[in-house]
Design a protein around this motif. Structure first.
Motif, short mmCIF file in Angstrom:
data_model
loop_
_atom_site.label_atom_id
_atom_site.label_comp_id
_atom_site.label_asym_id
_atom_site.label_seq_id
_atom_site.Cartn_x
_atom_site.Cartn_y
_atom_site.Cartn_z
N LEU A 127 8.80 -5.45 11.90
CA LEU A 127 8.05 -5.37 10.64
C LEU A 127 7.41 -3.99 10.49
O LEU A 127 7.44 -3.39 9.40
CB LEU A 127 6.98 -6.46 10.59
CG LEU A 127 6.04 -6.43 9.38
CD1 LEU A 127 6.83 -6.68 8.09
CD2 LEU A 127 4.93 -7.48 9.54
N ALA A 128 6.84 -3.48 11.58
CA ALA A 128 6.21 -2.15 11.54
C ALA A 128 7.22 -1.07 11.18
O ALA A 128 6.93 -0.15 10.40
CB ALA A 128 5.55 -1.85 12.88
N LEU A 129 8.44 -1.17 11.74
CA LEU A 129 9.48 -0.18 11.43
C LEU A 129 9.91 -0.25 9.97
O LEU A 129 10.14 0.77 9.33
CB LEU A 129 10.69 -0.40 12.35
CG LEU A 129 10.47 -0.05 13.82
CD1 LEU A 129 11.65 -0.50 14.66
CD2 LEU A 129 10.23 1.45 14.00
N VAL A 130 9.98 -1.48 9.44
CA VAL A 130 10.33 -1.63 8.02
C VAL A 130 9.23 -1.04 7.14
O VAL A 130 9.50 -0.32 6.17
CB VAL A 130 10.54 -3.12 7.67
CG1 VAL A 130 10.66 -3.31 6.16
CG2 VAL A 130 11.79 -3.65 8.36
N LEU A 131 7.96 -1.32 7.49
CA LEU A 131 6.85 -0.76 6.71
C LEU A 131 6.83 0.77 6.80
O LEU A 131 6.57 1.46 5.81
CB LEU A 131 5.52 -1.33 7.22
CG LEU A 131 5.29 -2.83 6.98
CD1 LEU A 131 3.99 -3.28 7.65
CD2 LEU A 131 5.24 -3.14 5.48
N GLY A 132 7.12 1.30 7.99
CA GLY A 132 7.14 2.76 8.14
C GLY A 132 8.25 3.41 7.35
O GLY A 132 8.14 4.57 6.93
N ALA A 133 9.34 2.66 7.12
CA ALA A 133 10.46 3.21 6.35
C ALA A 133 10.08 3.42 4.88
O ALA A 133 10.68 4.27 4.20
CB ALA A 133 11.67 2.28 6.44
N ILE A 134 9.08 2.67 4.40
CA ILE A 134 8.72 2.78 2.97
C ILE A 134 8.20 4.17 2.62
O ILE A 134 8.74 4.83 1.72
CB ILE A 134 7.71 1.68 2.59
CG1 ILE A 134 8.38 0.30 2.71
CG2 ILE A 134 7.19 1.89 1.16
CD1 ILE A 134 7.43 -0.87 2.51
N PRO A 135 7.15 4.69 3.31
CA PRO A 135 6.71 6.06 2.97
C PRO A 135 7.75 7.11 3.31
O PRO A 135 7.87 8.12 2.61
CB PRO A 135 5.43 6.25 3.78
CG PRO A 135 5.54 5.27 4.90
CD PRO A 135 6.27 4.09 4.32
N PHE A 136 8.53 6.88 4.38
CA PHE A 136 9.55 7.86 4.77
C PHE A 136 10.60 8.01 3.68
O PHE A 136 10.89 9.12 3.22
CB PHE A 136 10.20 7.46 6.10
CG PHE A 136 11.18 8.47 6.61
CD1 PHE A 136 10.74 9.59 7.29
CD2 PHE A 136 12.55 8.32 6.41
CE1 PHE A 136 11.64 10.54 7.77
CE2 PHE A 136 13.46 9.25 6.87
CZ PHE A 136 13.00 10.37 7.56
N VAL A 137 11.15 6.88 3.25
CA VAL A 137 12.18 6.91 2.20
C VAL A 137 11.59 7.42 0.89
O VAL A 137 12.23 8.20 0.16
CB VAL A 137 12.80 5.51 2.02
CG1 VAL A 137 13.73 5.48 0.81
CG2 VAL A 137 13.57 5.10 3.28
N SER A 138 10.36 7.01 0.57
CA SER A 138 9.72 7.45 -0.67
C SER A 138 9.54 8.96 -0.70
O SER A 138 9.83 9.61 -1.72
CB SER A 138 8.35 6.77 -0.83
OG SER A 138 8.50 5.37 -0.96
N LEU A 139 9.08 9.53 0.41
CA LEU A 139 8.84 10.97 0.44
C LEU A 139 10.15 11.76 0.44
O LEU A 139 10.22 12.85 -0.13
CB LEU A 139 7.99 11.33 1.66
CG LEU A 139 6.52 10.90 1.55
CD1 LEU A 139 5.82 10.97 2.90
CD2 LEU A 139 5.77 11.77 0.53
N ILE A 140 11.19 11.22 1.06
CA ILE A 140 12.50 11.88 0.99
C ILE A 140 13.03 11.81 -0.44
O ILE A 140 13.54 12.80 -0.98
CB ILE A 140 13.49 11.21 1.96
CG1 ILE A 140 13.02 11.38 3.43
CG2 ILE A 140 14.89 11.78 1.77
CD1 ILE A 140 12.92 12.82 3.87
#
Length: 414
Positions: A127-140
């Protein structure tokens, strides 16, 4: 001292976030084969060190390859944001694990915990990895698309003292072009085409034409000269236009800095803009007038210059309706409130920090903790302030939530 403590805190936060990020990957793959876990762990650290290396290279070469290196800095920012988000649920989980361990130890008669080990949850790590993917993908995404995803915002404003001849008059505002951040002419060419489709009566540019150097705009002069307006286009300077963030001692001293500003002013003229330096212009229709006041940058927050002279500019305005162009919105609370006959102030500067949540029912950005007025429309009594999110970008080469903005105002007589 406080800056040193902040630096130490940030360093510790990064180290903890990196460790938790690795733990999340390990735990999420605890059911995988040993070879898979080893490969994933090695890939994690190689990717992490690679991004940190590129990010540091970008920071050490700020004056070279400026546009290109900003994308490496943006990639580093995306990774840091992702790992801080990953840290939060895992840190909460560890607090719970420690509490459960302490409870087990406390309830044992001999003071030793004999229950099964309290291991990390594979579900929470995933779950933490999925949540972390949100700002990463958004900023990319913000770097790939958001930075030049131009939007037109329309605002209708009603004033009882607006001269009847100006009922339905349209203003168009752009701000914070930061032309030094663009790697090609195409994005601004597209923005100019959108601006011209609005068919505005009067166009304003409220500061930060460049990042620092006057020459940054010169390859875009022909493009910006194509902006159409029924009346002369009016502009003011922003904090970046004065190049205060450059170490001029290494580049010719004060004389070089003054020459840079003089060249920038000339570039405004080459584009065809009327640069307002603490002065007023009057627009007349059918014998009735409104006044536009333009001041140099004036910031109420520490660290931002107070070049503008509002008293001087205001004294030149002789009309029942007044519009103020002032780059920094903190000027509104800092000085503008003393001039109750200024009906509308147009600012920029904040960019909405180029990141946040911008929905009809929820607006949030980190910049709101530094600026009381930071995006959109504000009202105090009969006075209005509008803070434009800006057309360009600086630092992080993209936008998430607060997209580049072209604002069209329709003035109505109440």
């Amino acid at each position: 001292m406080s800056r040193s403590l902040s630096g130490i805190f940030f360093l510790l936060l990064i180290l903890v976030a990196e460790w938790y990020g690795f733990q999340a990957v390990r735990t999420a793959l605890q059911s995988a084969t040993p070879v898979t876990r080893k490969v994933a762990g090695t890939a994690y650290w190689l990717l992490t060190l690679g991004i940190w290396g590129l990010g540091f290279w970008a920071l050490m070469n700020r004056t070279q390859h400026a546009s290109f290196r900003s994308y490496f800095g943006g990639l580093l920012l995306a990774m840091i944001a992702a790992k801080i988000v990953i840290l939060l649920p895992l840190l909460i989980e560890d607090v719970v694990r420690i509490g459960r361990w302490a409870y087990q130890k406390m309830v044992q008669s001999d003071g030793t915990a004999t229950g099964p080990a309290i291991s990390r949850s594979e579900f929470i790590s995933k779950l933490a990895l999925v949540l972390g993917a949100i700002p990463f993908v958004s900023l990319i995404w913000g770097m790939v698309k958001g930075g030049t995803d131009y939007t037109v915002k329309r605002v209708v404003l009603r004033f009882p003292n607006l001269p009847a001849s100006f009922d339905g008059f349209t203003l168009l505002q752009i701000s914070d072009l930061h032309t030094g951040s663009f790697q090609s002419k195409e994005p601004l060419q597209r923005a100019v085409a959108m601006i011209n489709k609005q068919n505005a009566d009067l166009v304003f540019m409220t500061g930060d034409l460049v990042n620092n150097y006057a020459h940054e705009v010169e390859e875009h002069i022909e493009t910006l000269a194509g902006i159409q307006s029924k009346l002369p286009i009016l502009s003011v300077l922003g904090n970046h236009d004065y190049a205060d963030y450059i170490n001029w001692a290494e580049q010719g001293g004060r004389a070089a800095k003054e020459a840079n500003l003089a060249r920038l002013k000339q570039n405004h003229a080459k584009i065809g803009w009327r640069l307002m330096l603490d002065e007023a212009e009057h627009i007349e229709r059918n014998g009735e007038k409104i006044a536009v006041i333009g001041v140099q940058n004036w910031g109420a927050r520490m660290g931002f210059p107070k070049y503008g002279d509002l008293a001087k500019a205001h004294a030149q305005a002789d009309a029942p309706f007044k519009i103020l162009l002032s780059h920094d919105p903190s000027h509104w609370d800092g000085e503008v409130h003393q001039y109750e006959d200024i009906d509308l102030t147009l600012s920029g500067h904040t960019h909405g920090m180029q990141f946040g949540v911008n929905l009809s029912f929820l607006k949030w950005s980190p910049v709101q903790y530094a600026y009381k007025q930071w995006a959109g429309l504000y009202q105090r009594g009969k006075q209005y302030l509008y803070v434009n999110a800006g057309l360009g970008f600086i630092g992080y080469p993209g936008r998430v939530g607060f997209l580049p903005e072209i604002t069209v105002f329709e003035l109505r007589r109440a």
